[in-house]
Design a protein around this motif. Sequence first.
Motif, PDB file in Angstrom:
ATOM      1  N   GLY A 189     -47.962  45.323  36.128  1.00  0.00           N
ATOM      2  CA  GLY A 189     -47.100  44.590  37.053  1.00  0.00           C
ATOM      3  C   GLY A 189     -47.767  44.365  38.400  1.00  0.00           C
ATOM      4  N   GLN A 190     -48.462  45.385  38.917  1.00  0.00           N
ATOM      5  CA  GLN A 190     -49.152  45.250  40.199  1.00  0.00           C
ATOM      6  C   GLN A 190     -50.283  44.234  40.110  1.00  0.00           C
ATOM      7  OE1 GLN A 190     -50.246  49.342  40.751  1.00  0.00           O
ATOM      8  NE2 GLN A 190     -48.422  49.821  41.971  1.00  0.00           N
ATOM      9  N   PHE A 269     -43.184  42.491  23.954  1.00  0.00           N
ATOM     10  CA  PHE A 269     -44.334  41.762  24.486  1.00  0.00           C
ATOM     11  C   PHE A 269     -43.947  40.348  24.931  1.00  0.00           C
ATOM     12  CE2 PHE A 269     -47.711  44.369  22.008  1.00  0.00           C
ATOM     13  CZ  PHE A 269     -47.668  45.339  22.995  1.00  0.00           C
ATOM     14  N   SER A 270     -42.956  39.768  24.272  1.00  0.00           N
ATOM     15  CA  SER A 270     -42.525  38.419  24.650  1.00  0.00           C
ATOM     16  C   SER A 270     -41.899  38.395  26.033  1.00  0.00           C
ATOM     17  CB  SER A 270     -41.527  37.878  23.618  1.00  0.00           C
ATOM     18  OG  SER A 270     -42.128  37.783  22.342  1.00  0.00           O
ATOM     19  N   LYS A 271     -41.400  39.553  26.490  1.00  0.00           N
ATOM     20  CA  LYS A 271     -40.791  39.647  27.817  1.00  0.00           C
ATOM     21  C   LYS A 271     -41.762  40.177  28.860  1.00  0.00           C
ATOM     22  CE  LYS A 271     -36.329  40.837  25.702  1.00  0.00           C
ATOM     23  NZ  LYS A 271     -35.267  41.878  25.624  1.00  0.00           N
ATOM     24  N   LEU A 272     -42.945  40.601  28.432  1.00  0.00           N
ATOM     25  CA  LEU A 272     -43.890  41.256  29.322  1.00  0.00           C
ATOM     26  C   LEU A 272     -44.472  40.275  30.337  1.00  0.00           C
ATOM     27  CD1 LEU A 272     -45.020  44.158  29.550  1.00  0.00           C
ATOM     28  CD2 LEU A 272     -47.011  43.361  28.268  1.00  0.00           C
ATOM     29  N   GLY A 273     -44.512  40.683  31.566  1.00  0.00           N
ATOM     30  CA  GLY A 273     -45.097  39.840  32.594  1.00  0.00           C
ATOM     31  C   GLY A 273     -44.250  38.659  33.009  1.00  0.00           C
ATOM     32  N   ALA A 276     -45.673  35.155  33.875  1.00  0.00           N
ATOM     33  CA  ALA A 276     -47.121  35.184  34.099  1.00  0.00           C
ATOM     34  C   ALA A 276     -47.909  35.209  32.798  1.00  0.00           C
ATOM     35  CB  ALA A 276     -47.490  36.385  34.957  1.00  0.00           C
ATOM     36  N   LEU A 277     -47.322  35.775  31.748  1.00  0.00           N
ATOM     37  CA  LEU A 277     -48.008  35.913  30.467  1.00  0.00           C
ATOM     38  C   LEU A 277     -47.201  35.251  29.366  1.00  0.00           C
ATOM     39  CD1 LEU A 277     -49.088  39.665  30.673  1.00  0.00           C
ATOM     40  CD2 LEU A 277     -50.561  37.679  30.995  1.00  0.00           C
ATOM     41  N   ALA A 278     -47.901  34.740  28.376  1.00  0.00           N
ATOM     42  CA  ALA A 278     -47.266  34.202  27.171  1.00  0.00           C
ATOM     43  C   ALA A 278     -47.829  34.959  25.980  1.00  0.00           C
ATOM     44  CB  ALA A 278     -47.536  32.708  27.034  1.00  0.00           C
ATOM     45  N   ILE A 288     -52.761  33.749  29.558  1.00  0.00           N
ATOM     46  CA  ILE A 288     -52.257  33.612  30.925  1.00  0.00           C
ATOM     47  C   ILE A 288     -51.506  32.293  31.037  1.00  0.00           C
ATOM     48  CG2 ILE A 288     -52.884  33.476  33.359  1.00  0.00           C
ATOM     49  CD1 ILE A 288     -55.336  35.126  32.761  1.00  0.00           C
ATOM     50  N   SER A 289     -50.273  32.364  31.489  1.00  0.00           N
ATOM     51  CA  SER A 289     -49.441  31.179  31.615  1.00  0.00           C
ATOM     52  C   SER A 289     -49.849  30.368  32.834  1.00  0.00           C
ATOM     53  CB  SER A 289     -47.969  31.593  31.725  1.00  0.00           C
ATOM     54  OG  SER A 289     -47.158  30.496  32.073  1.00  0.00           O
ATOM     55  N   ASP A 290     -49.603  29.073  32.775  1.00  0.00           N
ATOM     56  CA  ASP A 290     -49.865  28.185  33.923  1.00  0.00           C
ATOM     57  C   ASP A 290     -49.041  28.605  35.137  1.00  0.00           C
ATOM     58  OD1 ASP A 290     -51.667  26.740  32.419  1.00  0.00           O
ATOM     59  OD2 ASP A 290     -50.187  25.226  31.814  1.00  0.00           O
ATOM     60  N   LYS A 291     -47.880  29.173  34.886  1.00  0.00           N
ATOM     61  CA  LYS A 291     -46.997  29.603  35.979  1.00  0.00           C
ATOM     62  C   LYS A 291     -47.587  30.771  36.770  1.00  0.00           C
ATOM     63  CE  LYS A 291     -42.773  28.029  33.661  1.00  0.00           C
ATOM     64  NZ  LYS A 291     -41.440  28.415  33.152  1.00  0.00           N
ATOM     65  N   PHE A 292     -48.548  31.470  36.145  1.00  0.00           N
ATOM     66  CA  PHE A 292     -49.194  32.594  36.846  1.00  0.00           C
ATOM     67  C   PHE A 292     -49.921  32.097  38.093  1.00  0.00           C
ATOM     68  CE2 PHE A 292     -53.162  35.072  37.433  1.00  0.00           C
ATOM     69  CZ  PHE A 292     -52.600  36.277  37.810  1.00  0.00           C
ATOM     70  N   TRP A 293     -50.512  30.908  38.007  1.00  0.00           N
ATOM     71  CA  TRP A 293     -51.305  30.403  39.120  1.00  0.00           C
ATOM     72  C   TRP A 293     -50.455  29.631  40.133  1.00  0.00           C
ATOM     73  CZ3 TRP A 293     -55.606  32.853  38.554  1.00  0.00           C
ATOM     74  CH2 TRP A 293     -56.102  33.101  37.275  1.00  0.00           C
TER      75      TRP A 293
END
Length: 295
Positions: A189-190, A269-273, A276-278, A288-293
Motif C-alpha cells: 500500500g505504501q 487479488f482482484s481488490k488489491l491495490g 492501481a493494479l489490475a 499496473i493500471s493506467d489509473k496508477f499514473w
Amino acid sequence: SIGTPRILNDETVSFSVKQIGGSHFVGFPHHGNYCFDYVCGCIEIFVTSCLFTLFPRLMRTGPRMTSFVFPADFADLTDLKQVAAGGERYVYRSDKFPNLLFKKQKLVSERNLKPYDMKSFLLKNVPSFNSFIVRKEYRAYVDALTKNEKISNDFPITRLFGFVSVGSDLLQVVENVTTPGREIGPTLGQLLNDKTFDAELLMALNKFARDLRDSQIPTNDVNANNIVLGTNRDGQLRFVLVDGFGDIHLLPVRTYSSFARRRHLIRLFSKLGKNALAFDAKSFQFCISDKFWTA
C-alpha cells in the motif's frame, strides 16, 4: 502458553512453548437480502458462541510441545520500540534483534469493535476467541512448511518463531521482513501511494501471487497493508504476507480444497491495490493500471 524461563547458563534461556492448533469458525454465504443476512448472522453468533463456550476441547487440536532456546537477554526486552499497529496486534522491534519483530495482542478494550459485527461480539463475550487468529496462523504455517519443502527458501508468508514472555506480556516472535537500510519493510500500500511501485516490483508481486497459490496456505485477509517488501537470502526483492493467513471458518474448506483457496485468492487479488493494479485470473498475474499514473 509459555513456561517459566529456565537459565541454562550465562548465555541462554530456555522456554517451553505449547503450540495449540486453532479452533474453527462458522461462516454462512451472504445474499443481497438484508433480513436473510441478519438471520444468518444471529445463527452464526449463537452456534459459534456455544461451540467455543461448551466444547473448548473439541474446538482445538491436540497440543504439540516444542522447545526453543533464546539468548538470555530475551528475558529483558526493555528497548522494544513500536513500529506498527494493526487491528488486532501491536508490532515492536528491538535493536538487539534486528531480524525479528515482536507482536502483542491488543486488549479487547483497545480494538475498534463494531456494534453489529459477529467478530466483535465474540471478542467481547468469548475470551478464548482473542487468540483465535494466532492459533490459526501457526496451524497454517506448520502445515505449509511440512507439506511444501520446495518453497521453504522463498516462503510467501512471514516466518513464525514461537513466543517470549516480557514482564506480564506474551509476545509472538516473527520474522522481520525488510529491505537494507530500513527498520521494517514498506507495505504494498505504501509503495503504491508513494508511486514507487515499478516493473521490478511488479515481477516480485507476480512471483508472490504464484508462490502463495502453490503453497496451499489458506488465507483470510490479503490486502495491500498485509503484504510487505523484503529480500530473500540472495538479496532479491520479494513480497511476503505478514498477516491474514489461516483458515478461520468452522468448516475449513480452504484448508483442504485447492479450488476454494484459488477462488478466494482471485477474489482478494482482484481488490488489491484498488485502482492501481489490475489482476488477470486466467494468467494469475497483476499489471499496473493506467489509473496508477493518473491518480
